[in-house]
Design a protein around this motif. Sequence first.
Motif, PDB file in Angstrom:
ATOM      1  N   ASP A  21      39.220  46.090  38.657  1.00  0.00           N
ATOM      2  CA  ASP A  21      40.262  46.575  39.570  1.00  0.00           C
ATOM      3  C   ASP A  21      39.694  46.802  40.973  1.00  0.00           C
ATOM      4  O   ASP A  21      40.366  46.533  41.970  1.00  0.00           O
ATOM      5  N   ALA A  24      39.319  43.442  42.636  1.00  0.00           N
ATOM      6  CA  ALA A  24      40.647  42.943  43.012  1.00  0.00           C
ATOM      7  C   ALA A  24      41.131  43.656  44.281  1.00  0.00           C
ATOM      8  O   ALA A  24      41.734  43.026  45.168  1.00  0.00           O
ATOM      9  N   PHE A  25      40.860  44.952  44.373  1.00  0.00           N
ATOM     10  CA  PHE A  25      41.201  45.738  45.556  1.00  0.00           C
ATOM     11  C   PHE A  25      40.481  45.172  46.776  1.00  0.00           C
ATOM     12  O   PHE A  25      41.094  44.952  47.831  1.00  0.00           O
ATOM     13  N   ASP A  27      39.256  42.127  47.134  1.00  0.00           N
ATOM     14  CA  ASP A  27      39.797  40.783  47.407  1.00  0.00           C
ATOM     15  C   ASP A  27      41.091  40.876  48.207  1.00  0.00           C
ATOM     16  O   ASP A  27      41.311  40.093  49.137  1.00  0.00           O
ATOM     17  N   ARG A  28      41.946  41.848  47.869  1.00  0.00           N
ATOM     18  CA  ARG A  28      43.202  42.028  48.593  1.00  0.00           C
ATOM     19  C   ARG A  28      42.932  42.421  50.049  1.00  0.00           C
ATOM     20  O   ARG A  28      43.549  41.884  50.972  1.00  0.00           O
ATOM     21  N   GLN A  31      41.877  39.349  51.948  1.00  0.00           N
ATOM     22  CA  GLN A  31      43.019  38.480  52.233  1.00  0.00           C
ATOM     23  C   GLN A  31      43.859  39.032  53.380  1.00  0.00           C
ATOM     24  O   GLN A  31      44.438  38.271  54.153  1.00  0.00           O
ATOM     25  N   GLU A  32      43.921  40.359  53.493  1.00  0.00           N
ATOM     26  CA  GLU A  32      44.687  41.003  54.561  1.00  0.00           C
ATOM     27  C   GLU A  32      43.916  41.048  55.882  1.00  0.00           C
ATOM     28  O   GLU A  32      44.434  41.523  56.889  1.00  0.00           O
TER      29      GLU A  32
END
Length: 84
Positions: A21, A24-25, A27-28, A31-32
Amino acid sequence: MLRYLVMAFRTPEFQTSVVDDHYAFLDRLKQEGKLELAGPFTDKSGGAYLIKAANMEEAESIAFSDPVHTTQSSVVTVYEWNAK
């Protein structure tokens, strides 16, 4: 945008299940366009990441939503960093 260094040090309650998790945080954030660098410490005590935010309040809001923080698996602190 300013740069903020987020330091995360594992607590005795660290949950290995939170690692996916957490990644994934990150990675987000990447992307932002908010994440510049990230990585674990080689001694496995935690890790750090460098984010961009408008101010300390936004940086803390981002960092404190990290799953390693919300699960109390790590102590997360945020520093405004004038890196060059």
